[in-house]
Design an enzyme around this catalytic site. Structure first.
Site, PDB file in Angstrom:
ATOM      1  N   HIS A  79       0.821  -1.209   0.000  1.00  0.00           N
ATOM      2  CA  HIS A  79       0.000   0.000   0.000  1.00  0.00           C
ATOM      3  C   HIS A  79       0.861   1.266   0.000  1.00  0.00           C
ATOM      4  CE1 HIS A  79      -3.195  -2.871   0.614  1.00  0.00           C
ATOM      5  NE2 HIS A  79      -2.568  -3.314   1.680  1.00  0.00           N
TER       6      HIS A  79
ATOM      7  N   GLU B  96      -1.411   0.680   8.019  1.00  0.00           N
ATOM      8  CA  GLU B  96      -0.640  -0.454   7.520  1.00  0.00           C
ATOM      9  C   GLU B  96       0.506   0.019   6.628  1.00  0.00           C
ATOM     10  OE1 GLU B  96      -1.258  -4.434   4.689  1.00  0.00           O
ATOM     11  OE2 GLU B  96      -2.920  -3.042   5.039  1.00  0.00           O
TER      12      GLU B  96
ATOM     13  N   HIS C 131       2.879  -6.904   4.551  1.00  0.00           N
ATOM     14  CA  HIS C 131       1.519  -6.467   4.869  1.00  0.00           C
ATOM     15  C   HIS C 131       1.206  -6.717   6.332  1.00  0.00           C
ATOM     16  CE1 HIS C 131      -0.053  -5.727   0.744  1.00  0.00           C
ATOM     17  NE2 HIS C 131       0.897  -6.588   0.415  1.00  0.00           N
TER      18      HIS C 131
ATOM     19  N   GLU D  60       1.619 -11.515   5.934  1.00  0.00           N
ATOM     20  CA  GLU D  60       0.708 -10.724   6.761  1.00  0.00           C
ATOM     21  C   GLU D  60       1.246 -10.839   8.179  1.00  0.00           C
ATOM     22  OE1 GLU D  60      -1.754  -8.850   5.868  1.00  0.00           O
ATOM     23  OE2 GLU D  60      -2.431  -9.538   3.891  1.00  0.00           O
TER      24      GLU D  60
END
Length: 294
Positions: free
Chosen positions: A83, A120, A175, A257
């Site tokens: 992101h 994040e 992530h 993650e």
């Protein structure tokens, strides 16, 4: 830890023979003390970015190497910080559909955040910087898909393309999840077999699985973070075919993650700088092991 002798003890004369015998007896004792100190040294007190001086157990009971500086010379690693903190200001751009082989998907998303607002994208960029420093210390050439220098994106297809163009020996996308409170732990996402459109992951499925297993082992060992309790059947490993960053990759690549940004136990870790250094160390150890074994 320090070792101090008795205080206020007046020196007493000794014969040469007595001193020789005493010295000989103390040598093995001092050596054993030094070895014990080395084995029990407090890991968190090592300087940030320092590699562990000892080998660590990897999945399957093997040991991860403790490579010397420069041992990854000639190896290329691409790190993809998930992101971008500016994505929410560019909704039209990131909502644009891109081809991911199995269909079309948004260029990118805003990512998630903790309930207190820690994004994040900020977490992943900080972790990427820490990971880059560790890998470069080992001599690897490291490239980031972005370094906080873009207003938004890049799109998922471009992220994959950056790794492909760099001919990366390994690529990883960082992530943190946004699941429900009580769902905690980490998982590694590996590419499934996809052969459609511009995507053909068949050559990278096996090496990516190996990379994922080594990263998961290093991450869990170094951070103590458990495997996800809501995905992966308690293995910490998930296979997906709907992620453009994996589908379009032609080099070994995985996603991690690192925890759930909506669970208070995980948030306490994800928002801690010292813990993020441990996370970077664990991921680095997995990547280094993969590059040495490939």
């Amino acid at each position: 830890m320090s070792y101090e002798g008795p205080e206020n003890e007046a020196p007493r004369p000794r014969s040469r023979r007595a001193l020789t015998i005493t010295f000989a007896a103390l040598v093995p004792v001092a050596l054993l003390a030094w070895l014990a100190y080395s084995a029990l040294g407090d890991e968190p007190d090592r300087p940030a970015g320092a590699a562990s001086p000892s080998a660590s157990a990897a999945p399957g009971g093997t040991s991860s190497p403790s490579p010397s500086a420069g041992s990854l010379a000639g190896k290329v690693v691409v790190i993809d910080p998930g992101h971008n903190t500016g994505n929410f200001r560019h909704t039209a751009e990131i909502n644009r559909q891109v081809d991911i082989g199995t269909g079309k998907k948004e260029c990118d998303t805003t990512g998630t955040a903790t309930n207190a607002g820690y994004p994040e994208a900020e977490f992943t960029l900080d972790l990427a910087h820490r990971l880059r420093a560790l890998l470069e210390k080992q001599g690897a050439t490291v490239r980031l898909t972005h370094d906080g220098d873009r207003k938004w994106g890049p799109c998922v297809d471009e992220r994959a393309r950056i790794g492909n163009t760099a001919h990366a020996d390994a690529a990883i996308s960082l992530h943190a999840d946004g699941s429900a409170e009580g769902n905690r732990g980490f998982h590694v996402i590996m590419p499934g077999a996809v052969h459609a459109g511009a995507a053909d992951t068949r050559p990278i499925v096996a090496p990516s699985r190996k990379l994922g297993a080594l990263v998961a082992g290093g991450y869990r060992r170094t951070t103590g973070e458990p495997f996800s309790n809501y995905l992966g059947d308690d293995t910490g490993m998930v296979t997906r075919t709907d992620l453009g960053g994996l589908n379009l990759s032609t080099v070994p690549k995985v996603f991690i993650e690192c925890g759930n940004m909506r669970d208070k136990s995980d948030v306490a870790l994800l928002t801690s700088g010292p813990w993020r250094q441990k996370a970077a160390q664990g991921i680095s150890e997995g990547i280094v092991s993969f590059l040495h074994e490939s």
